[in-house]
Motif scaffolding. Structure first.
Motif, PDB file in Angstrom:
ATOM      1  N   SER A   1       0.812  -1.207   0.000  1.00  0.00           N
ATOM      2  CA  SER A   1       0.000   0.000   0.000  1.00  0.00           C
ATOM      3  C   SER A   1       0.852   1.266   0.000  1.00  0.00           C
ATOM      4  O   SER A   1       0.378   2.331  -0.342  1.00  0.00           O
ATOM      5  CB  SER A   1      -0.962   0.003   1.190  1.00  0.00           C
ATOM      6  N   PHE A   2       2.117   1.145   0.391  1.00  0.00           N
ATOM      7  CA  PHE A   2       2.994   2.303   0.361  1.00  0.00           C
ATOM      8  C   PHE A   2       3.473   2.602  -1.042  1.00  0.00           C
ATOM      9  O   PHE A   2       4.036   3.631  -1.295  1.00  0.00           O
ATOM     10  CB  PHE A   2       4.179   2.128   1.318  1.00  0.00           C
ATOM     11  N   GLY A   3       3.249   1.677  -1.925  1.00  0.00           N
ATOM     12  CA  GLY A   3       3.413   1.952  -3.332  1.00  0.00           C
ATOM     13  C   GLY A   3       4.775   1.690  -3.891  1.00  0.00           C
ATOM     14  O   GLY A   3       5.732   1.433  -3.188  1.00  0.00           O
ATOM     15  N   GLN A   4       4.756   1.797  -5.163  1.00  0.00           N
ATOM     16  CA  GLN A   4       5.950   1.600  -5.938  1.00  0.00           C
ATOM     17  C   GLN A   4       6.360   2.932  -6.544  1.00  0.00           C
ATOM     18  O   GLN A   4       5.728   3.413  -7.468  1.00  0.00           O
ATOM     19  CB  GLN A   4       5.690   0.584  -7.041  1.00  0.00           C
ATOM     20  N   GLN A   5       7.378   3.515  -5.977  1.00  0.00           N
ATOM     21  CA  GLN A   5       7.909   4.751  -6.523  1.00  0.00           C
ATOM     22  C   GLN A   5       9.408   4.563  -6.692  1.00  0.00           C
ATOM     23  O   GLN A   5      10.079   4.081  -5.787  1.00  0.00           O
ATOM     24  CB  GLN A   5       7.631   5.929  -5.599  1.00  0.00           C
TER      25      GLN A   5
ATOM     26  N   ILE B   1      16.483  14.937 -11.456  1.00  0.00           N
ATOM     27  CA  ILE B   1      15.796  13.813 -10.820  1.00  0.00           C
ATOM     28  C   ILE B   1      14.612  13.393 -11.691  1.00  0.00           C
ATOM     29  O   ILE B   1      13.914  14.228 -12.248  1.00  0.00           O
ATOM     30  CB  ILE B   1      15.288  14.211  -9.411  1.00  0.00           C
ATOM     31  N   VAL B   2      14.408  12.094 -11.764  1.00  0.00           N
ATOM     32  CA  VAL B   2      13.258  11.515 -12.477  1.00  0.00           C
ATOM     33  C   VAL B   2      12.516  10.631 -11.482  1.00  0.00           C
ATOM     34  O   VAL B   2      13.142   9.832 -10.774  1.00  0.00           O
ATOM     35  CB  VAL B   2      13.709  10.668 -13.684  1.00  0.00           C
ATOM     36  N   LYS B   3      11.197  10.787 -11.426  1.00  0.00           N
ATOM     37  CA  LYS B   3      10.373   9.953 -10.551  1.00  0.00           C
ATOM     38  C   LYS B   3       9.383   9.158 -11.391  1.00  0.00           C
ATOM     39  O   LYS B   3       8.714   9.716 -12.253  1.00  0.00           O
ATOM     40  CB  LYS B   3       9.604  10.799  -9.541  1.00  0.00           C
ATOM     41  N   LEU B   4       9.317   7.871 -11.098  1.00  0.00           N
ATOM     42  CA  LEU B   4       8.329   6.976 -11.696  1.00  0.00           C
ATOM     43  C   LEU B   4       7.447   6.503 -10.552  1.00  0.00           C
ATOM     44  O   LEU B   4       7.919   5.839  -9.632  1.00  0.00           O
ATOM     45  CB  LEU B   4       9.019   5.798 -12.377  1.00  0.00           C
ATOM     46  N   ASP B   5       6.178   6.875 -10.581  1.00  0.00           N
ATOM     47  CA  ASP B   5       5.257   6.575  -9.486  1.00  0.00           C
ATOM     48  C   ASP B   5       4.096   5.736 -10.020  1.00  0.00           C
ATOM     49  O   ASP B   5       3.217   6.252 -10.715  1.00  0.00           O
ATOM     50  CB  ASP B   5       4.741   7.875  -8.880  1.00  0.00           C
ATOM     51  N   TYR B   6       4.119   4.444  -9.705  1.00  0.00           N
ATOM     52  CA  TYR B   6       3.075   3.536 -10.178  1.00  0.00           C
ATOM     53  C   TYR B   6       1.728   3.814  -9.516  1.00  0.00           C
ATOM     54  O   TYR B   6       0.695   3.639 -10.134  1.00  0.00           O
ATOM     55  CB  TYR B   6       3.466   2.082  -9.935  1.00  0.00           C
ATOM     56  N   ASP B   7       1.736   4.215  -8.246  1.00  0.00           N
ATOM     57  CA  ASP B   7       0.475   4.453  -7.542  1.00  0.00           C
ATOM     58  C   ASP B   7      -0.280   5.646  -8.095  1.00  0.00           C
ATOM     59  O   ASP B   7      -1.500   5.634  -8.187  1.00  0.00           O
ATOM     60  CB  ASP B   7       0.718   4.665  -6.047  1.00  0.00           C
TER      61      ASP B   7
ATOM     62  N   ILE C   1       4.969  10.104 -14.295  1.00  0.00           N
ATOM     63  CA  ILE C   1       6.414  10.177 -14.466  1.00  0.00           C
ATOM     64  C   ILE C   1       6.752  11.662 -14.485  1.00  0.00           C
ATOM     65  O   ILE C   1       6.133  12.430 -15.227  1.00  0.00           O
ATOM     66  CB  ILE C   1       6.867   9.510 -15.778  1.00  0.00           C
ATOM     67  N   ILE C   2       7.708  12.058 -13.655  1.00  0.00           N
ATOM     68  CA  ILE C   2       8.089  13.469 -13.579  1.00  0.00           C
ATOM     69  C   ILE C   2       9.592  13.581 -13.796  1.00  0.00           C
ATOM     70  O   ILE C   2      10.376  12.864 -13.174  1.00  0.00           O
ATOM     71  CB  ILE C   2       7.718  14.093 -12.219  1.00  0.00           C
ATOM     72  N   ILE C   3       9.976  14.484 -14.695  1.00  0.00           N
ATOM     73  CA  ILE C   3      11.386  14.785 -14.944  1.00  0.00           C
ATOM     74  C   ILE C   3      11.604  16.218 -14.466  1.00  0.00           C
ATOM     75  O   ILE C   3      11.036  17.158 -15.021  1.00  0.00           O
ATOM     76  CB  ILE C   3      11.745  14.629 -16.430  1.00  0.00           C
ATOM     77  N   TYR C   4      12.409  16.370 -13.426  1.00  0.00           N
ATOM     78  CA  TYR C   4      12.610  17.676 -12.803  1.00  0.00           C
ATOM     79  C   TYR C   4      13.742  18.442 -13.487  1.00  0.00           C
ATOM     80  O   TYR C   4      14.748  18.770 -12.878  1.00  0.00           O
ATOM     81  CB  TYR C   4      12.895  17.511 -11.309  1.00  0.00           C
ATOM     82  N   SER C   5      13.565  18.753 -14.766  1.00  0.00           N
ATOM     83  CA  SER C   5      14.529  19.565 -15.507  1.00  0.00           C
ATOM     84  C   SER C   5      14.208  21.039 -15.270  1.00  0.00           C
ATOM     85  O   SER C   5      13.350  21.356 -14.439  1.00  0.00           O
ATOM     86  CB  SER C   5      14.472  19.215 -16.999  1.00  0.00           C
ATOM     87  N   ASN C   6      14.875  21.947 -15.986  1.00  0.00           N
ATOM     88  CA  ASN C   6      14.592  23.382 -15.833  1.00  0.00           C
ATOM     89  C   ASN C   6      13.102  23.663 -15.974  1.00  0.00           C
ATOM     90  O   ASN C   6      12.536  24.458 -15.243  1.00  0.00           O
ATOM     91  CB  ASN C   6      15.374  24.211 -16.851  1.00  0.00           C
TER      92      ASN C   6
END
Length: 136
Positions: A18-22, A53-59, A63-68
């Motif tokens: 339940s805490f998820g896949q990130q 930083i790149v985040k992949l959040d299955y829950d 998908i977030i790419i923290y570029s400029n």
């Protein structure tokens, strides 16, 4: 008592999910491939050092790419994992915040010592990031 142990085990097991896949990644370089005015693909740019930083959040299906400019993608469809002799490919059909479609792929290059890359496929360009997973 045995029933209680089974319920406790199932509860603990389900809480771990339940805490998820990130997953969090750090980019190390970026190359770009673009179409020219005639619609033909050019050549890959020389890789440039890029640390974002790149985040992949299955829950949350994102998908977030923290570029400029933060690149935020909502996952619309999870594609089946592809495994070849040299690659493992996890792909996602996505939409950005403006609703434009993108395909995003995380590729493990087995023939290159498990080098991991992130591809963002747009209509007229492709971004290729070399990435490493951030393990906490």
């Amino acid at each position: 008592m045995k029933f209680f142990k089974i319920i406790a085990f199932i509860t603990l097991f389900s809480l771990s999910y339940s805490f998820g896949q990130q997953f969090n990644f750090q980019t190390t370089s970026l190359s770009v491939l673009q179409k020219d005015k005639k619609g033909n693909w050019g050549k890959w740019s020389t890789p440039e050092k890029v640390k974002v930083i790149v985040k992949l959040d299955y829950d949350k299906n994102k998908i977030i790419i923290y570029s400029n400019v933060i690149q935020y993608y909502s996952v619309v469809e999870y594609l089946q994992k592809e495994i070849t002799k040299v690659d493992e490919i996890n792909s996602y059909l996505c939409k950005n915040i403006d609703g434009y479609p993108f395909k995003i792929s995380f590729i493990v290059r087995k023939d290159l010592k498990n080098k991991t890359q992130l591809y963002v496929y747009g209509e007229d360009y492709i971004f290729c990031y070399d990435i490493v997973e951030i393990v906490k």
